[in-house]
Design a protein around this motif. Structure first.
Motif, PDB file in Angstrom:
ATOM      1  N   SER A  47       0.833  -1.198   0.000  1.00  0.00           N
ATOM      2  CA  SER A  47       0.000   0.000   0.000  1.00  0.00           C
ATOM      3  C   SER A  47       0.869   1.249   0.000  1.00  0.00           C
ATOM      4  CB  SER A  47      -0.910   0.001   1.239  1.00  0.00           C
ATOM      5  OG  SER A  47      -0.138   0.144   2.418  1.00  0.00           O
ATOM      6  N   VAL A  48       0.209   2.399  -0.097  1.00  0.00           N
ATOM      7  CA  VAL A  48       0.940   3.673  -0.090  1.00  0.00           C
ATOM      8  C   VAL A  48       1.594   3.918   1.268  1.00  0.00           C
ATOM      9  CG1 VAL A  48      -0.470   4.732  -1.878  1.00  0.00           C
ATOM     10  CG2 VAL A  48      -1.190   4.887   0.513  1.00  0.00           C
ATOM     11  N   ALA A  49       1.110   3.218   2.296  1.00  0.00           N
ATOM     12  CA  ALA A  49       1.710   3.323   3.622  1.00  0.00           C
ATOM     13  C   ALA A  49       2.843   2.330   3.800  1.00  0.00           C
ATOM     14  CB  ALA A  49       0.652   3.101   4.703  1.00  0.00           C
ATOM     15  N   THR A  50       3.301   1.749   2.675  1.00  0.00           N
ATOM     16  CA  THR A  50       4.401   0.762   2.655  1.00  0.00           C
ATOM     17  C   THR A  50       4.108  -0.437   3.557  1.00  0.00           C
ATOM     18  OG1 THR A  50       5.658   1.843   4.426  1.00  0.00           O
ATOM     19  CG2 THR A  50       6.093   2.567   2.150  1.00  0.00           C
ATOM     20  N   SER A 456      -5.897   4.621  -0.048  1.00  0.00           N
ATOM     21  CA  SER A 456      -5.327   5.668  -0.902  1.00  0.00           C
ATOM     22  C   SER A 456      -4.465   6.620  -0.072  1.00  0.00           C
ATOM     23  CB  SER A 456      -6.451   6.424  -1.603  1.00  0.00           C
ATOM     24  OG  SER A 456      -7.296   7.034  -0.648  1.00  0.00           O
ATOM     25  N   LYS A 457      -3.919   7.626  -0.728  1.00  0.00           N
ATOM     26  CA  LYS A 457      -3.073   8.589  -0.021  1.00  0.00           C
ATOM     27  C   LYS A 457      -3.858   9.360   1.030  1.00  0.00           C
ATOM     28  CE  LYS A 457       0.226   9.313  -3.795  1.00  0.00           C
ATOM     29  NZ  LYS A 457       0.842  10.299  -4.719  1.00  0.00           N
ATOM     30  N   LYS A 458      -5.124   9.637   0.752  1.00  0.00           N
ATOM     31  CA  LYS A 458      -5.935  10.364   1.712  1.00  0.00           C
ATOM     32  C   LYS A 458      -6.384   9.488   2.879  1.00  0.00           C
ATOM     33  CE  LYS A 458      -7.747  13.714  -1.631  1.00  0.00           C
ATOM     34  NZ  LYS A 458      -8.965  14.318  -2.231  1.00  0.00           N
ATOM     35  N   ARG A 459      -6.229   8.172   2.733  1.00  0.00           N
ATOM     36  CA  ARG A 459      -6.649   7.256   3.797  1.00  0.00           C
ATOM     37  C   ARG A 459      -5.502   6.338   4.183  1.00  0.00           C
ATOM     38  NH1 ARG A 459     -12.137   4.511   1.989  1.00  0.00           N
ATOM     39  NH2 ARG A 459     -12.482   4.457   4.246  1.00  0.00           N
ATOM     40  N   ALA A 460      -4.303   6.845   4.099  1.00  0.00           N
ATOM     41  CA  ALA A 460      -3.121   6.029   4.380  1.00  0.00           C
ATOM     42  C   ALA A 460      -3.002   5.631   5.840  1.00  0.00           C
ATOM     43  CB  ALA A 460      -1.859   6.775   3.946  1.00  0.00           C
ATOM     44  N   SER A 461      -3.745   6.286   6.724  1.00  0.00           N
ATOM     45  CA  SER A 461      -3.666   5.967   8.154  1.00  0.00           C
ATOM     46  C   SER A 461      -4.597   4.832   8.560  1.00  0.00           C
ATOM     47  CB  SER A 461      -3.989   7.209   8.985  1.00  0.00           C
ATOM     48  OG  SER A 461      -5.301   7.689   8.704  1.00  0.00           O
TER      49      SER A 461
END
Length: 476
Positions: A47-50, A456-461
């Motif tokens: 994911s974008v959060a690695t 996504s980047k806006k929901r990376a958390s």
């Protein structure tokens, strides 16, 4: 309504978790209910959060001859350890144990061709056909002329994508030539497949005028040379067969693995087409060698090796004539199918007898004295006679099946088996075990497309647990 209270975020979170638990139970019950073999596909996604996730899907044929698939392990395991073969195999086995699926019930695990993905002996692995095709194409075009033409064409396509003025001049040129705008736009941006350009451009559109304003960038013009256009046109024709094979084998709603042996033979036949340009001829020769080297062991019949692809092709009514084999190999393979059907039926019968004996609380065993065993009792002769009759029955079934007329292209093999299951009961049971295997691992990869929209980047958390729930509910 002034007294209405808006539901909180916690309320919707609880609803999603309840839906997830309910759907998970339904998937487990469906997998427990089927007695047919199951095939798995797996892939790893970051994911974008690695955060790395393992995705597993399962595929089987229902009792009603419907191709069924489930999300077996919906991104539930963030892979915090190294992505080695033993680790991935351990995670797959953990997912299988969670759903209480015996490893003997798994007919194959389809994964990509990475060298680190080497599963344990308990899981029968199969390489993804789509990745193999990509490796064939990537290793084939080593010619410098092809590389130079591809680089020039990439620059040309990128020019139209990035420049609004160039796109406007292109549309103007289309109107002058009477070319439909939508048709050309579809042909222009396409197609990069196999990490290689599969480009369908009209030579006369951009090369009719030596200085076409649509292709001007600064003081330079990006028009390709005439020999480069010829090379790219022939390269597009050469790649068309591989493109068609990849698209067909990536399907999920129909049987695919059975088409691999005839498709490989067709690809090898397509590489014998002659072309004017020497680089494309060299490309075809390299592609033919790569195809033979990477699939010789999987689509070539040998007595000491069980090729699931050939078995599936033999059990596909459209390919039952086995035209991709020699006459001697066809005869030997029919004997192989007979032995497999006999073994498969004996195993099922043994399981049923064991279950019946367990329910009665006593073993299903007949007592024979030593003297009777030496002299050959009537019961022993009767058992041998029944075994011979059973063997001959399956032999006749195999011969009758391979004598059938091949299925047409428009008819479904699963519908054919549903209608003819009573005529070929042993082979029908065998067909459910092999026709469920996907040719590619694209089902797992497609699931990650939805995961990319969720994480996504806006929901990376988002935590891995919440990603798991949301992705699973998308594909229930």
């Amino acid at each position: 309504h002034p007294g209405y209270t808006l539901p909180s975020r916690t309320h919707f979170t609880k609803l999603m978790e309840q839906k997830y638990d309910t759907s998970l139970v339904k998937v487990k019950d469906a997998l427990k209910a089927t007695e047919n073999k199951i095939a798995l596909t797996t892939d790893v996604w970051t994911s974008v959060a690695t955060e790395a996730y393992l995705r597993i899907t399962c595929h089987f044929i229902s009792d009603d001859w419907e191709l069924t698939s489930f999300c077996l392990r919906p991104t539930t395991m963030p892979l915090e350890e190294r992505h080695t073969g033993p680790n991935i195999a351990a995670w797959i086995e953990q997912a299988v144990d969670t759903f209480e699926i015996p490893t003997s019930k798994i007919v194959a695990v389809v994964h990509d061709n990475d060298s680190n993905v080497v599963l344990t002996a308990n899981l029968q692995e199969k390489n993804c056909t789509g990745h193999t095709l990509q490796l064939v194409i990537n290793h084939a075009p080593k010619n410098p002329q092809i590389s130079k033409a591809l680089g020039a064409s990439r620059s040309l396509v990128d020019h139209f994508k990035r420049s609004g003025l160039a796109a406007s001049n292109l549309k103007l040129k289309q109107k002058q030539m009477g070319t439909p705008e939508q048709e050309l736009l579809q042909r222009l941006g396409l197609i990069f497949r196999f990490s290689t350009l599969y480009l369908l451009l009209d030579e006369h559109l951009l090369n009719e005028c030596p200085q076409n304003p649509a292709t001007q960038r600064g003081k330079q013009y990006l028009d390709l040379k005439s020999d480069q256009w010829t090379l790219l046109e022939e390269l597009a024709q050469a790649l068309q067969a591989f493109e068609c094979a990849t698209v067909y084998l990536s399907g999920e709603s129909y049987v695919t693995v059975s088409a691999l042996p005839p498709l490989v033979k067709g690809l090898l036949k397509s590489t014998h087409t002659s072309y004017e340009t020497t680089p494309v001829q060299a490309f075809h020769g390299a592609a033919s060698k790569e195809t033979t080297a990477r699939w010789s062991g999987e689509v070539t019949f040998t007595d000491d090796k069980q090729s699931k692809q050939i078995i599936a092709a033999a059990l596909h009514p459209r390919f039952l004539k086995l035209k991709f084999l020699t006459p001697e190999e066809r005869f030997s393979f029919q004997n192989k199918v007979h032995a497999l059907a006999l073994q498969h039926m004996d195993r099922n019968t043994g399981n049923q007898d064991a279950t019946a004996s367990a329910e009665k609380g006593s073993p299903n065993r007949r007592t024979v004295s030593v003297l009777d065993s030496l002299l050959g009792s009537d019961s022993t002769d009767s058992d041998n006679s029944e075994e011979d009759a059973h063997n001959q029955k399956i032999r006749n079934e195999v011969l009758m099946y391979f004598g059938e007329q091949p299925l047409s292209k428009t008819e479904s093999p699963l519908s054919w088996w549903k209608s003819n299951e009573a005529r070929f009961p042993a082979l029908a049971s065998l067909a459910k075990s092999f026709l469920c295997i996907p040719a590619t691992s694209t089902s797992s990869e497609r699931l990650f497309s939805a995961a990319g929209n969720i994480a996504s980047k806006k929901r990376a958390s988002l935590t891995p647990e919440k990603v798991k729930v949301r992705v699973f509910l998308v594909h229930v």
